[in-house]
Each structure stands twice: as C-alpha cells, then as structure tokens.
Design a protein around this motif. Structure first.
Motif, PDB file in Angstrom:
ATOM      1  N   ARG A 267      55.264 -59.914  32.157  1.00 45.02           N
ATOM      2  CA  ARG A 267      53.905 -59.827  31.741  1.00 45.02           C
ATOM      3  C   ARG A 267      53.607 -58.314  32.552  1.00 45.02           C
ATOM      4  NH1 ARG A 267      50.764 -65.516  31.331  1.00 45.02           N
ATOM      5  NH2 ARG A 267      52.025 -66.275  29.687  1.00 45.02           N
TER       6      ARG A 267
ATOM      7  N   PRO B  72      50.465 -56.161  33.236  1.00 44.22           N
ATOM      8  CA  PRO B  72      49.147 -55.622  33.723  1.00 44.22           C
ATOM      9  C   PRO B  72      49.364 -54.069  34.149  1.00 44.22           C
ATOM     10  CG  PRO B  72      49.819 -57.161  35.326  1.00 44.22           C
ATOM     11  CD  PRO B  72      50.881 -57.397  34.195  1.00 44.22           C
ATOM     12  N   ASP B  73      48.368 -53.540  33.844  1.00 45.74           N
ATOM     13  CA  ASP B  73      48.424 -51.876  34.423  1.00 45.74           C
ATOM     14  C   ASP B  73      48.424 -51.775  35.942  1.00 45.74           C
ATOM     15  OD1 ASP B  73      45.840 -52.393  33.869  1.00 45.74           O
ATOM     16  OD2 ASP B  73      45.252 -50.735  33.044  1.00 45.74           O
TER      17      ASP B  73
ATOM     18  N   THR C 222      44.043 -55.751  37.179  1.00 51.46           N
ATOM     19  CA  THR C 222      44.041 -56.360  36.063  1.00 51.46           C
ATOM     20  C   THR C 222      45.174 -57.482  36.098  1.00 51.46           C
ATOM     21  OG1 THR C 222      44.027 -54.340  34.708  1.00 51.46           O
ATOM     22  CG2 THR C 222      45.034 -55.793  33.658  1.00 51.46           C
ATOM     23  N   LEU C 223      46.198 -57.357  37.114  1.00 45.13           N
ATOM     24  CA  LEU C 223      46.971 -58.470  37.205  1.00 45.13           C
ATOM     25  C   LEU C 223      46.150 -59.717  37.769  1.00 45.13           C
ATOM     26  CD1 LEU C 223      50.406 -58.190  39.404  1.00 45.13           C
ATOM     27  CD2 LEU C 223      48.684 -60.081  39.819  1.00 45.13           C
TER      28      LEU C 223
ATOM     29  N   ASP D 235      43.056 -60.518  37.312  1.00 47.86           N
ATOM     30  CA  ASP D 235      42.485 -61.143  36.329  1.00 47.86           C
ATOM     31  C   ASP D 235      43.274 -62.010  35.213  1.00 47.86           C
ATOM     32  OD1 ASP D 235      39.937 -59.899  37.030  1.00 47.86           O
ATOM     33  OD2 ASP D 235      40.206 -58.210  35.722  1.00 47.86           O
ATOM     34  N   GLN D 236      44.393 -61.358  34.785  1.00 44.32           N
ATOM     35  CA  GLN D 236      45.292 -62.259  33.967  1.00 44.32           C
ATOM     36  C   GLN D 236      45.791 -63.391  34.573  1.00 44.32           C
ATOM     37  OE1 GLN D 236      48.112 -59.710  32.248  1.00 44.32           O
ATOM     38  NE2 GLN D 236      46.674 -58.150  31.448  1.00 44.32           N
TER      39      GLN D 236
ATOM     40  N   SER E  10      53.190 -55.827  42.662  1.00 46.69           N
ATOM     41  CA  SER E  10      52.485 -54.620  42.497  1.00 46.69           C
ATOM     42  C   SER E  10      52.788 -53.832  43.585  1.00 46.69           C
ATOM     43  CB  SER E  10      50.950 -54.894  42.693  1.00 46.69           C
ATOM     44  OG  SER E  10      50.125 -53.767  42.348  1.00 46.69           O
TER      45      SER E  10
ATOM     46  N   TYR F 247      54.599 -61.193  36.850  1.00 44.46           N
ATOM     47  CA  TYR F 247      53.649 -60.077  36.371  1.00 44.46           C
ATOM     48  C   TYR F 247      53.926 -58.923  37.244  1.00 44.46           C
ATOM     49  CZ  TYR F 247      50.560 -64.013  34.643  1.00 44.46           C
ATOM     50  OH  TYR F 247      50.015 -65.030  33.954  1.00 44.46           O
TER      51      TYR F 247
ATOM     52  N   THR G  15      52.796 -54.679  37.568  1.00 40.07           N
ATOM     53  CA  THR G  15      52.047 -53.632  37.333  1.00 40.07           C
ATOM     54  C   THR G  15      52.867 -52.388  37.306  1.00 40.07           C
ATOM     55  OG1 THR G  15      51.864 -53.225  39.654  1.00 40.07           O
ATOM     56  CG2 THR G  15      50.262 -54.496  38.890  1.00 40.07           C
TER      57      THR G  15
END
Length: 244
Positions: free
Chosen positions: A5, A7-8, A12-13, A15-16, A201, A235, A237
């Motif tokens: 996954r 996320p940018d 965002t990570l 949140d998701q 991240s 997840y 980034t």
C-alpha cells in the motif's frame, strides 16, 4: 506474499491504516469472526513514531464516530523496555497516553508485559503464558514499525533474538538500540497473526523496505521475516520506496 500500500506521506499512511484497522475490527465484531471466531479482536500494538501516531489517529476517528466495541478488544504489545509503565520510554505508557486511556477498553483487556526495571525472564515467561491462554490461535492484527536496518520489535539483525524458533516471548539484555534491556515477541509469535501490518516511512528505510518486498534473509533484515497467515501489508510512503 506482501501486499503493498503506497500512501504518499506519513500523514496519509496514518489516515489509511487507522481507517483500515477500524474497518477490520468493527467488521469482525459485527460478524462474530476473527482469528478465534468469537468476535473479539486481538491486536498487537507497536511503539515508535508511526506506531504511536497511528494510535493517535485512531483516537481522533473514534472520538468523531466510534465504531469499535472496545469491550471486545484485547491489546498486547510487540515489545517493551524494562521500565515502569509511567516511564517516558514505556511503549505501553505511550500507547495509553495516545489511545487506551481515551476509549472504553476495560483495564483487564490491556495486557502489558509488566516490566519495572527488575528481572525480565519471569515477566517474559508469564507474558508467553498469557498469550497462549488469551490468544491461542494467534492475533488478528500485529502492527509493526521498522528501523532503518530492518529491525522490528526488539529483533535486530544477526542476533539470537531474531533467530529464536520456539519461544513466543523472550528477554533481551543487549539490544543494539538503547535501552539495552527489553522483552520482545519473536518471529514465531509474529507469524501467528492473521494479518501483519508494517508501517514504514522515511528515506533511511528504503533498503530495508526493498528487503521486505524481496523476502530477503530475515537474519539480515528481520522485517523480511514478518508475515501473517492470511496477509502481510506493507504501508510504504514515497520517501521509503525509492529502492523498489
């Protein structure tokens, strides 16, 4: 296999992952499912910036619209430092401040490792027994952060801890990252989870993230040995994905 996954950003990570975790927990509670088929979610929390940030985001979402029945959630910890829970380094203490003190989870459902700066082996044995009693089939979700060298929980490259094959919980007296004394869940414990979620991240983690995707040697890259029985979610980034 790893489900990626992308996320940018870290925000965002969070949140998701927070939205997805609430979805998974509320769904298994509604259907009476989950790893044990009893509608009770068994979650393993992690510390670190992403791990605690996720708990803070879950708190925000639950404050706005609570969907989780916290009386049917049991919380465990992937590792903790050998300090009392009110110490600033305690993962349990940080998790309580970020989320657990702010939702209606019974105190009896929060399963800390019980460290206080003293002898750790007894606490590790007791925690292993507790897991066998309360989560005999494993966990529903095991959350994991990751260090730049690929460590997860207190499982660092080329250590006895990452090579453990039998015990679910062990004491570590020589963690490369201070403080040196910790108790940790092992890879056998992680691999009993239905879903393993890695929250990654930061540009310094790009090589370790590639090792996860490539399923590299877990003794060199411990995070590569983390996998769920049903799914392993990474997840990742943008800044941590540059080596893919």
């Amino acid at each position: 296999m790893v489900t990626l996954r992308r996320p940018d950003t870290l925000s965002t990570l969070l949140d998701q992952a927070a939205t997805s975790l609430i979805d998974v927990v509320s769904s298994l509670q509604t259907t009476g499912g989950g790893r044990h088929g009893d509608g009770v979610a068994r979650l393993v929390l992690t510390g670190g910036g992403a791990g605690i940030g996720l708990l803070e985001r879950i708190r925000e979402l639950e404050d706005a619209d609570s969907r989780i029945d916290w009386s049917r959630v049991h919380v465990f910890f992937g590792d903790d430092r050998n300090v009392p829970v009110d110490h600033e380094d305690s993962n349990e203490g940080q998790a309580r401040d970020a989320l657990l003190n702010h939702v209606d989870i019974p105190e009896a459902n929060i399963h800390g490792i019980g460290l206080d700066g003293g002898e750790m082996e007894e606490a590790a044995r007791a925690y292993e027994q507790l897991i066998e009693e309360l989560a005999p089939k494993g966990f529903d979700i095991h959350l994991l952060g990751m260090g730049h060298e690929g460590h997860i929980n207190t499982l660092f490259p080329h250590t006895d801890a990452v090579r453990e094959t039998q015990r679910l919980v062990i004491a570590v007296t020589d963690s490369p990252k201070p403080p040196a004394e910790r108790v940790t869940l092992t890879l056998p414990a992680v691999r009993r989870a239905e879903q393993v979620w890695l929250l990654v991240s930061g540009k310094d983690k790009a090589q370790a993230a590639k090792a996860i995707v490539d399923r590299a040697n877990f003794e060199e890259w411990p995070a590569a040995g983390a996998e769920g029985t049903a799914d392993t979610l990474l997840y990742l980034t943008d800044d941590a994905a540059t080596a893919l």
